[in-house]
Design a protein around this motif. Structure first.
Motif, short mmCIF file in Angstrom:
data_model
loop_
_atom_site.label_atom_id
_atom_site.label_comp_id
_atom_site.label_asym_id
_atom_site.label_seq_id
_atom_site.Cartn_x
_atom_site.Cartn_y
_atom_site.Cartn_z
N UNK A 133 26.86 -30.03 -28.86
CA UNK A 133 26.36 -28.88 -29.62
C UNK A 133 25.45 -27.98 -28.80
N UNK A 134 25.27 -28.28 -27.51
CA UNK A 134 24.28 -27.55 -26.74
C UNK A 134 24.64 -26.08 -26.58
N UNK A 135 25.90 -25.78 -26.28
CA UNK A 135 26.29 -24.38 -26.09
C UNK A 135 26.03 -23.55 -27.34
N UNK A 136 26.36 -24.12 -28.48
CA UNK A 136 26.13 -23.41 -29.75
C UNK A 136 24.64 -23.20 -30.00
N UNK A 137 23.84 -24.25 -29.73
CA UNK A 137 22.39 -24.15 -29.93
C UNK A 137 21.79 -23.11 -28.99
N UNK A 150 3.41 -7.33 -30.55
CA UNK A 150 4.55 -7.07 -29.67
C UNK A 150 4.21 -7.38 -28.22
N UNK A 151 2.98 -7.05 -27.80
CA UNK A 151 2.60 -7.32 -26.41
C UNK A 151 2.72 -8.80 -26.09
N UNK A 152 2.26 -9.66 -27.01
CA UNK A 152 2.33 -11.10 -26.77
C UNK A 152 3.78 -11.58 -26.77
N UNK A 153 4.60 -11.04 -27.67
CA UNK A 153 6.02 -11.42 -27.70
C UNK A 153 6.68 -11.09 -26.37
N UNK A 154 6.30 -9.95 -25.79
CA UNK A 154 6.89 -9.54 -24.51
C UNK A 154 6.40 -10.40 -23.36
N UNK A 155 5.40 -11.25 -23.59
CA UNK A 155 4.85 -12.09 -22.53
C UNK A 155 4.91 -13.57 -22.93
N UNK A 156 5.89 -13.94 -23.74
CA UNK A 156 5.99 -15.32 -24.21
C UNK A 156 7.42 -15.84 -24.04
N UNK A 157 7.55 -17.17 -24.11
CA UNK A 157 8.82 -17.82 -23.84
C UNK A 157 9.24 -18.72 -25.01
N UNK A 158 10.52 -18.68 -25.33
CA UNK A 158 11.08 -19.62 -26.30
C UNK A 158 11.64 -20.79 -25.52
N UNK A 159 11.18 -22.01 -25.85
CA UNK A 159 11.55 -23.20 -25.08
C UNK A 159 12.31 -24.17 -25.98
N UNK A 160 13.57 -24.39 -25.67
CA UNK A 160 14.35 -25.42 -26.37
C UNK A 160 13.98 -26.77 -25.76
N UNK A 161 13.44 -27.66 -26.57
CA UNK A 161 13.08 -28.99 -26.10
C UNK A 161 14.18 -29.98 -26.45
N UNK A 162 14.17 -31.12 -25.76
CA UNK A 162 15.12 -32.21 -26.04
C UNK A 162 16.57 -31.72 -26.00
N UNK A 163 16.88 -30.89 -25.00
CA UNK A 163 18.24 -30.33 -24.90
C UNK A 163 19.28 -31.41 -24.69
N UNK A 164 18.86 -32.59 -24.21
CA UNK A 164 19.81 -33.67 -23.98
C UNK A 164 20.42 -34.18 -25.30
N UNK A 165 19.71 -34.01 -26.42
CA UNK A 165 20.22 -34.52 -27.70
C UNK A 165 21.41 -33.70 -28.20
N UNK A 166 21.30 -32.36 -28.34
CA UNK A 166 22.50 -31.60 -28.72
C UNK A 166 23.58 -31.65 -27.65
N UNK A 167 23.21 -31.82 -26.38
CA UNK A 167 24.21 -31.92 -25.32
C UNK A 167 25.08 -33.16 -25.52
N UNK A 168 24.45 -34.28 -25.91
CA UNK A 168 25.19 -35.52 -26.14
C UNK A 168 26.15 -35.40 -27.32
N UNK A 169 25.83 -34.49 -28.25
CA UNK A 169 26.67 -34.29 -29.43
C UNK A 169 27.67 -33.15 -29.26
#
Length: 376
Positions: free
Chosen positions: A175-179, A154-173
């Motif tokens: 789908x970015x807001x949903x993703x 849990x300590x590591x989860x509280x100090x980590x980041x979820x990073x969406x990569x290649x956001x331009x791909x769903x944006x072009x479709x």
């Protein structure tokens, strides 16, 4: 907490402690761990499935895509600053020393992703056992990734980041807001924060020999990610310094606490008051108002407004981050600024008139809040 400038002094005192022949094993282990951590920087691991763009994230953060390389058989690349002499957090990493400001306080590890699922699970387990911060790069954060990440403490989860990569791909479709919505829900439960990113344009600019300016880095989402990582890393480094000082004081190693406290006090004395920070922030907004409300509309109006909002909010975040003397009310305001910065980054990725209007509204809300605080 102490400023990072005190780290060499603390490390030298730890060396003197470790030179004592009769030091208890438990104390020696603590001192060695703290010496290693303060010498090598906060350990940040970049993890995620194959081909999601982990190396591109590292390259954008470092501003050097050509630095991405590793020797055959290594578990990944550990990027460190040339000033660091500490060992890599895992013994089979390929080490690359770069004179990049970001690396002055961290060691960035781009872990290799094996093709075999079991080998990948083993690689993730090794990383989370020694990581201080994890950047989990993903496009969907599917069930397999969820299963691997659930084993993180849990300590590591509280100090980590979820990073969406290649956001331009769903944006072009479209789908970015949903993703983003789906990943934000996951991040709120399993991570410290969530950052959508797109490094395609950053890499193209670097490959063409074009210097990356603040606007381009902000638009990619990488600037906000780097700033959040730096803030969290600085917090962890301060905690390590405090732990080391407590250990040293407990064992009577050349007590320099008074001198270090004086140094800390001097830094505080140079810090502007909260009121000055509020007024300075309001001045920044007033100065930026013409850019937020251009006289003539045009096809690039949304992009213009979003870039202006993004630059302004990042300037406000930098101003707030410089303040070290604060109470609960100021800390709340500073955290609100961080949230506002994240929101504007998301809006910049959408790049339409609705997002531009929303970003301008965020800035207006910050302005009204500042006026209320100054009036109190």
């Amino acid at each position: 907490m102490l400023d990072d400038a005190s780290a060499p002094t603390v490390i030298a005192r730890l060396e003197r402690l470790l030179s004592q022949a009769d030091l208890p094993p438990s104390v020696r282990a603590q001192a060695e761990d703290l010496r290693s951590r303060l010498s090598g920087g906060v350990r940040i691991f970049v993890l995620g499935p194959k081909n999601v763009g982990k190396s591109q994230i590292c390259g954008a953060m470092l501003g050097q895509f050509e630095a991405q390389s590793q020797t055959a058989g290594s578990a990944g690349v550990c990027f460190t600053h040339s000033l660091h002499e500490g060992a890599a957090p895992l013994e089979d990493l390929h080490i690359q020393s770069l004179s990049v400001p970001l690396l002055e306080s961290i060691a960035l590890v781009d872990m290799e992703t094996p093709d075999d699922a079991d080998a990948f699970a083993h690689s993730v387990a090794r990383a989370i056992a020694v990581a201080d911060i994890v950047l989990w790069c993903t496009e969907t954060f599917g069930p397999d990734e969820t299963e691997l990440w659930k084993n993180a403490p849990d300590y590591l989860k509280d100090h980590s980041f979820l990073v969406l990569t290649k956001a331009d791909i769903p944006a072009a479709k479209g789908l970015l807001s949903e993703r983003i919505g789906a990943l934000q829900t996951i991040a709120s439960e399993e991570f410290h924060s969530f950052f959508p990113t797109s490094t395609h344009h950053i890499r193209s600019m670097l490959n063409d020999g074009i210097d990356i300016n603040g606007e381009a880095l902000a638009a990619s989402g990488v600037k906000a990610l780097c700033e959040a990582v730096s803030r969290l890393a600085a917090s962890g480094r301060h905690a390590d310094l405090d732990r080391a000082l407590l250990l040293l004081e407990r064992h009577g190693v050349e007590d320099q606490t008074a001198a270090l406290a004086a140094e800390k006090s001097h830094v505080k004395d140079q810090t502007p008051s909260k009121l000055n920070s509020y007024e300075g922030a309001l001045d920044l907004i007033v100065a930026a108002t013409p850019a937020l409300t251009p006289a003539r509309a045009g096809p690039d109006l949304a992009d213009h407004v979003l870039r202006a909002c993004s630059t302004l909010v990042e300037d406000l975040v930098e101003l707030a981050a410089e303040q070290t003397q604060c109470d609960e009310a100021f800390e709340t305001w500073r955290n609100d600024l961080y949230d506002a910065s994240d929101k504007v980054v998301l809006m910049s990725l959408e790049n339409d008139m609705r997002s531009a209007a929303d970003a301008a509204t965020v800035v207006l809300q910050i302005k009204h809040d500042l006026q209320d605080r100054i009036a109190c």
